[in-house]
Design an enzyme around this catalytic site. Structure first.
Site, PDB file in Angstrom:
ATOM      1  N   ASP A  13      -6.738  -0.104   8.156  1.00 38.74           N
ATOM      2  CA  ASP A  13      -7.295  -1.356   7.643  1.00 38.74           C
ATOM      3  C   ASP A  13      -6.664  -1.706   6.284  1.00 38.74           C
ATOM      4  O   ASP A  13      -6.589  -0.865   5.404  1.00 38.74           O
ATOM      5  CB  ASP A  13      -8.809  -1.209   7.494  1.00 38.74           C
ATOM      6  CG  ASP A  13      -9.529  -2.536   7.338  1.00 38.74           C
ATOM      7  OD1 ASP A  13      -8.904  -3.524   6.907  1.00 38.74           O
ATOM      8  OD2 ASP A  13     -10.739  -2.574   7.631  1.00 38.74           O
ATOM      9  N   HIS A  15      -7.686  -4.573   4.449  1.00 43.41           N
ATOM     10  CA  HIS A  15      -8.539  -5.558   3.776  1.00 43.41           C
ATOM     11  C   HIS A  15      -8.944  -5.037   2.403  1.00 43.41           C
ATOM     12  O   HIS A  15      -9.656  -4.052   2.294  1.00 43.41           O
ATOM     13  CB  HIS A  15      -9.789  -5.852   4.612  1.00 43.41           C
ATOM     14  CG  HIS A  15      -9.497  -6.561   5.879  1.00 43.41           C
ATOM     15  ND1 HIS A  15      -9.237  -5.896   7.053  1.00 43.41           N
ATOM     16  CD2 HIS A  15      -9.415  -7.878   6.160  1.00 43.41           C
ATOM     17  CE1 HIS A  15      -9.005  -6.781   8.001  1.00 43.41           C
ATOM     18  NE2 HIS A  15      -9.107  -7.997   7.488  1.00 43.41           N
TER      19      HIS A  15
END
Length: 146
Positions: A13, A15
């Site tokens: 990930d 983000h």
């Protein structure tokens, strides 16, 4: 003395916005935050918790694959002999319909607290203070000292 927490985004990930906001809120609340950034492995979380003598590890994930990324996480923590609070939060499952089911799944995996992507950072901070048995006086002193 400020309490040290480890913060990062697990797995593949990338983000970063959520942990940046959380890092700022935790720092403002008097915590010593070690932000590992994005694409953090389980081993990196454990190593950071050991080397910084952390009291809590906060795992973030927004791309919906946290279950796979967190599988075995608490085994690694136990193998390292760590006694830390563990939190996980974000968009933890693809197609997440009923968050209570997701929360229960992650609690069964060993996480002390499980938050959805809509959680206000102050809610997580309040939970962290409670779980670390941080009094209001200690929290205020940590803010002044930082």
């Amino acid at each position: 003395m400020p309490r040290t927490v480890i913060l990062g985004v697990i797995g593949s990930d990338a983000h970063v916005v959520g942990i940046t906001i959380l890092e700022q809120a935790l720092s403002a609340a008097g915590f010593d935050v070690v932000n590992l950034g994005v694409k953090t492995s389980q081993a990196d979380f454990v190593d950071a918790a050991q080397s910084h003598d952390a009291e809590a590890v906060l795992v973030s994930s927004l791309y919906g694959h946290a279950r796979q990324d967190c599988e075995g996480f608490h085994d690694r923590i136990a193998d390292a002999g760590l006694d830390v609070c563990t939190y996980v939060g974000g968009n933890l499952a693809v197609g997440q319909d009923e968050f209570e089911q997701t929360r229960e799944r992650f609690r069964e995996m060993g996480f002390d607290r499980v938050f959805d992507a809509e959680t206000d950072p102050q809610e997580a901070i309040a939970a962290l203070r409670q779980d670390l048995q941080l009094t209001a006086r200690e929290a205020e002193r940590a803010r002044v000292d930082s």
